[in-house]
Each structure stands twice: as structure tokens, then as C-alpha cells.
Design a protein around this motif. Structure first.
Motif, mmCIF file in Angstrom:
data_model
loop_
_atom_site.group_PDB
_atom_site.id
_atom_site.type_symbol
_atom_site.label_atom_id
_atom_site.label_comp_id
_atom_site.label_asym_id
_atom_site.label_seq_id
_atom_site.Cartn_x
_atom_site.Cartn_y
_atom_site.Cartn_z
ATOM 1 N N THR A 31 34.237 148.683 -5.103
ATOM 2 C CA THR A 31 34.349 149.406 -6.374
ATOM 3 C C THR A 31 35.316 150.574 -6.269
ATOM 4 O OG1 THR A 31 32.049 148.834 -6.868
ATOM 5 C CG2 THR A 31 33.068 150.552 -8.207
ATOM 6 N N LEU A 32 35.231 151.313 -5.183
ATOM 7 C CA LEU A 32 36.097 152.482 -5.007
ATOM 8 C C LEU A 32 37.557 152.083 -4.857
ATOM 9 C CD1 LEU A 32 33.789 154.539 -2.639
ATOM 10 C CD2 LEU A 32 34.464 155.202 -4.957
ATOM 11 N N THR A 33 37.803 150.939 -4.250
ATOM 12 C CA THR A 33 39.182 150.443 -4.129
ATOM 13 C C THR A 33 39.742 150.118 -5.505
ATOM 14 O OG1 THR A 33 38.730 149.559 -1.924
ATOM 15 C CG2 THR A 33 40.640 148.666 -3.090
ATOM 16 N N GLU A 34 38.921 149.482 -6.332
ATOM 17 C CA GLU A 34 39.349 149.179 -7.701
ATOM 18 C C GLU A 34 39.561 150.472 -8.493
ATOM 19 O OE1 GLU A 34 36.188 146.755 -9.128
ATOM 20 O OE2 GLU A 34 36.762 144.996 -7.942
ATOM 21 N N LEU A 35 38.675 151.425 -8.302
ATOM 22 C CA LEU A 35 38.777 152.715 -8.991
ATOM 23 C C LEU A 35 40.048 153.453 -8.574
ATOM 24 C CD1 LEU A 35 35.896 155.257 -9.459
ATOM 25 C CD2 LEU A 35 38.045 156.027 -8.500
ATOM 26 N N TYR A 36 40.346 153.434 -7.302
ATOM 27 C CA TYR A 36 41.538 154.085 -6.747
ATOM 28 C C TYR A 36 42.806 153.557 -7.434
ATOM 29 C CZ TYR A 36 44.939 155.397 -3.074
ATOM 30 O OH TYR A 36 46.009 155.899 -2.363
ATOM 31 N N GLU A 105 29.475 152.433 -13.861
ATOM 32 C CA GLU A 105 29.464 151.193 -14.640
ATOM 33 C C GLU A 105 29.822 149.977 -13.797
ATOM 34 O OE1 GLU A 105 32.091 151.796 -17.924
ATOM 35 O OE2 GLU A 105 30.730 153.177 -18.969
ATOM 36 N N GLU A 106 30.752 150.146 -12.847
ATOM 37 C CA GLU A 106 31.261 148.995 -12.109
ATOM 38 C C GLU A 106 30.534 148.699 -10.802
ATOM 39 O OE1 GLU A 106 33.407 146.924 -13.442
ATOM 40 O OE2 GLU A 106 33.412 148.229 -15.211
ATOM 41 N N ALA A 107 30.099 149.733 -10.085
ATOM 42 C CA ALA A 107 29.457 149.499 -8.784
ATOM 43 C C ALA A 107 28.218 148.606 -8.879
ATOM 44 C CB ALA A 107 29.112 150.830 -8.117
ATOM 45 N N PRO A 108 27.343 148.814 -9.852
ATOM 46 C CA PRO A 108 26.145 147.967 -9.913
ATOM 47 C C PRO A 108 26.441 146.493 -10.194
ATOM 48 C CG PRO A 108 25.850 149.967 -11.198
ATOM 49 C CD PRO A 108 27.298 149.887 -10.855
ATOM 50 N N LYS A 109 27.646 146.200 -10.658
ATOM 51 C CA LYS A 109 28.005 144.808 -10.946
ATOM 52 C C LYS A 109 28.374 144.028 -9.682
ATOM 53 C CE LYS A 109 29.866 146.129 -15.486
ATOM 54 N NZ LYS A 109 31.105 146.190 -16.329
ATOM 55 N N GLN A 110 28.578 144.747 -8.586
ATOM 56 C CA GLN A 110 28.919 144.080 -7.334
ATOM 57 C C GLN A 110 27.702 143.309 -6.824
ATOM 58 O OE1 GLN A 110 31.988 144.063 -6.216
ATOM 59 N NE2 GLN A 110 32.766 145.590 -7.670
ATOM 60 N N THR A 111 27.951 142.220 -6.127
ATOM 61 C CA THR A 111 26.850 141.299 -5.819
ATOM 62 C C THR A 111 26.630 141.025 -4.328
ATOM 63 O OG1 THR A 111 28.349 139.415 -6.113
ATOM 64 C CG2 THR A 111 27.089 140.126 -8.042
ATOM 65 N N SER A 112 27.215 141.818 -3.446
ATOM 66 C CA SER A 112 26.998 141.588 -2.013
ATOM 67 C C SER A 112 25.591 142.033 -1.618
ATOM 68 C CB SER A 112 28.032 142.355 -1.182
ATOM 69 O OG SER A 112 29.317 141.796 -1.335
ATOM 70 N N ILE A 113 24.856 141.135 -1.012
ATOM 71 C CA ILE A 113 23.533 141.439 -0.481
ATOM 72 C C ILE A 113 23.526 141.091 1.002
ATOM 73 C CG2 ILE A 113 22.257 141.221 -2.638
ATOM 74 C CD1 ILE A 113 21.635 138.354 -1.957
ATOM 75 N N PHE A 114 22.561 141.624 1.739
ATOM 76 C CA PHE A 114 22.527 141.394 3.171
ATOM 77 C C PHE A 114 22.177 139.941 3.482
ATOM 78 C CE2 PHE A 114 22.275 146.020 3.437
ATOM 79 C CZ PHE A 114 23.104 146.256 4.534
ATOM 80 N N PRO A 115 22.735 139.414 4.565
ATOM 81 C CA PRO A 115 22.414 138.040 4.965
ATOM 82 C C PRO A 115 20.910 137.843 5.104
ATOM 83 C CG PRO A 115 24.229 138.888 6.286
ATOM 84 C CD PRO A 115 23.699 140.052 5.487
ATOM 85 N N GLY A 116 20.447 136.737 4.590
ATOM 86 C CA GLY A 116 19.035 136.415 4.692
ATOM 87 C C GLY A 116 18.176 136.908 3.558
ATOM 88 N N THR A 117 18.758 137.659 2.640
ATOM 89 C CA THR A 117 17.961 138.245 1.545
ATOM 90 C C THR A 117 17.237 137.181 0.731
ATOM 91 O OG1 THR A 117 19.327 140.241 1.334
ATOM 92 C CG2 THR A 117 18.058 139.575 -0.596
ATOM 93 N N ILE A 118 17.972 136.201 0.230
ATOM 94 C CA ILE A 118 17.370 135.182 -0.635
ATOM 95 C C ILE A 118 16.379 134.326 0.142
ATOM 96 C CG2 ILE A 118 17.824 133.190 -2.113
ATOM 97 C CD1 ILE A 118 18.697 135.886 -3.285
ATOM 98 N N GLU A 119 16.746 133.940 1.362
ATOM 99 C CA GLU A 119 15.836 133.119 2.173
ATOM 100 C C GLU A 119 14.520 133.861 2.429
ATOM 101 O OE1 GLU A 119 15.600 130.951 6.562
ATOM 102 O OE2 GLU A 119 17.567 131.481 5.721
ATOM 103 N N LEU A 120 14.613 135.156 2.732
ATOM 104 C CA LEU A 120 13.400 135.930 2.978
ATOM 105 C C LEU A 120 12.560 136.051 1.714
ATOM 106 C CD1 LEU A 120 11.584 137.757 4.692
ATOM 107 C CD2 LEU A 120 13.045 139.688 4.004
ATOM 108 N N LEU A 121 13.199 136.385 0.597
ATOM 109 C CA LEU A 121 12.450 136.537 -0.648
ATOM 110 C C LEU A 121 11.790 135.230 -1.070
ATOM 111 C CD1 LEU A 121 14.869 138.869 -2.658
ATOM 112 C CD2 LEU A 121 12.826 139.517 -1.362
ATOM 113 N N ASP A 122 12.488 134.124 -0.886
ATOM 114 C CA ASP A 122 11.894 132.808 -1.176
ATOM 115 C C ASP A 122 10.655 132.582 -0.306
ATOM 116 O OD1 ASP A 122 13.565 131.884 -3.200
ATOM 117 O OD2 ASP A 122 14.994 130.971 -1.810
ATOM 118 N N HIS A 123 10.794 132.889 0.957
ATOM 119 C CA HIS A 123 9.689 132.707 1.905
ATOM 120 C C HIS A 123 8.474 133.552 1.499
ATOM 121 C CE1 HIS A 123 7.557 132.583 5.791
ATOM 122 N NE2 HIS A 123 7.466 133.902 5.698
#
Length: 239
Positions: A31-36, A105-123
Motif C-alpha cells: 500500500t505504501l509503495t502505491e501511495l508513494y 482506504e487502501e491498506a485494508p483491501k490488501q489480501t496477504s495472509i500468513f501461510p496456513g491461515t485458511i487450513e488452520l481455520l478450516d481445521h
């Protein structure tokens, strides 16, 4: 690696969001790179890496002041980019405020999450745990984050410091989350990356905690947390 003769009887898992599930550093830099580029900061002869460094410095300082109650939300948002611009010799509070608005406005739209997040939440959902978020942040920002990265459906509730009126490590924000679920303390596990806010706070309140250290476990800690993990999927071994 964990080994237990008998799993602990957790029912409620409380997750921090930033730097625990949502990859704050990756998303912020993007986000900061885009803002820059959007605000043409290069014309002030401030290279991107220096810009990023100044933002981190002032953002950390001001968040610290906000968490201590020394400044309010509006002051934090007005000053962090204004201070960065001043490093380039530019005194323009209006532009600093505009930059902050862009970032919020823009930072919360970013979608990077830590590896394993979805697998853990599913479990965890498959195992029948109740999942909720406990975060020191602004509600409107956190709502967008979890919606955009697709994890909102996993959580029954979200408790933010803005809504509750207290910030981690204050025991009252932990109590608000636990009591809202009618859970007993021994049935609750807090998962977070911040030693003071998440782990010390959980310990002081009287619940177990998993310390998430994605960049390596610290050599020395004030006490031994219930669990210390470097990857989210390690939690599958105990939950």
C-alpha cells in the motif's frame, strides 16, 4: 512439536488479526509503495526505502502514544504522514491527512495472509471450536480486512479496542470477549504475535496463550507461554 497425554478442553479460540493472520508488513509495504507513487513523493528527493523507514518510525511512535491514551485516533491519523513529509522538508498537514486517508482506504483491501491461515481455520471450525477476533485497532478498518481476505465467515464475533473501549493488554477487553461467549477461562486460548498485548495480557487475565513468532522465536522471554509457534499450522497438533 507438542505432545500431550490429553488435549486441553478449549472451546473458544481468540485470534489477534494484524501480524497473526493478516500479514501486516507485506500489505503495508504494498500500500505504501502505491501511495508513494500516487502522491509523487519521489519529487521530494526521498527514496522509497527511506519513505518506508520514516513511516514505520512515526507510525510506531504514534501508535504507542495512542495505546497509552496520550493522543486520540484523529491525532494519530493527522500526524503520521505529516511527520514523514517533514523529514523531506515539506510542511503540509493537508497533504499528510490526504495521504493518511488514502492509506486507511487502501491498506485494508490488501489480501496477504500468513501461510496456513485458511487450513488452520478450516481445521478449527471442523473440530467445533468457536473463533473470534480480539484486536487493538479501528473497527471499520478491521471489518474490511477480514472481508477482503475471505476469513470473515470463520469468526462468530470481533472485539476491537475501539468498540470495547479498552486495549490489550487491559484485562477488560479479554473479559469482554470471554464473557460475551459465556466461556470459562480454562476453555479459552488466545493466539497472537504481540508479547505484551496478546501473551502477557492473556496471562494476566488468566487464560492460555499461543505466541506466534513467524520470524523466529526470541532467545529470551519473561516467562514460558502455553505454546510458542513459528507456523500457524503447528496449532493443529494441539487443537
Amino acid at each position: 512439536m507438542f505432545s500431550f497425554l490429553k488435549p486441553k478442553p478449549y472451546k473458544l479460540i481468540l485470534f489477534d488479526l494484524d501480524r497473526t493472520l493478516w500479514d501486516y508488513e507485506t500489505n503495508a509495504v504494498c500500500t505504501l509503495t502505491e501511495l508513494y507513487q500516487h502522491f509523487e513523493i519521489q519529487k521530494y528527493e526521498m527514496p522509497l526505502d527511506i519513505f518506508l523507514s520514516h513511516f514505520k518510525k512515526y507510525n510506531d511512535i504514534l501508535w504507542g502514544e495512542y495505546q497509552k491514551g496520550s493522543i486520540n485516533k484523529q491525532t494519530l491519523r493527522e500526524l503520521r504522514f505529516t511527520k514523514v513529509l517533514e523529514e523531506a522538508g515539506v510542511k503540509d498537514r493537508k497533504k499528510g491527512t490526504a495521504m493518511d486517508q488514502y492509506y486507511i482506504e487502501e491498506a485494508p483491501k490488501q489480501t496477504s495472509i500468513f501461510p496456513g491461515t485458511i487450513e488452520l481455520l478450516d481445521h478449527l471450525k471442523e473440530r467445533g471450536y468457536t473463533l473470534s477476533l480480539l484486536t487493538n485497532s479501528f473497527t471499520e478498518v478491521q471489518v474490511v480486512k477480514i472481508d477482503r481476505c475471505g476469513i470473515a465467515p470463520y469468526f462468530s464475533k470481533m472485539f476491537t479496542s475501539q468498540d470495547v473501549g479498552f486495549q490489550k493488554p487491559d484485562a477488560r477487553i479479554f473479559h469482554a470477549a470471554v464473557s460475551a461467549h459465556h466461556a470459562r477461562k480454562k476453555e479459552v486460548l488466545m493466539v497472537g504475535d504481540d508479547w505484551m498485548n496478546d501473551i502477557q495480557g492473556a496471562r494476566n487475565y488468566g487464560i492460555d496463550a499461543a505466541f506466534f513468532c513467524p520470524y523466529g522465536k526470541p532467545d529470551q522471554l519473561d516467562f514460558k507461554p502455553t505454546y510458542c509457534i513459528e507456523h500457524l499450522l503447528e496449532l493443529k497438533e494441539v487443537l
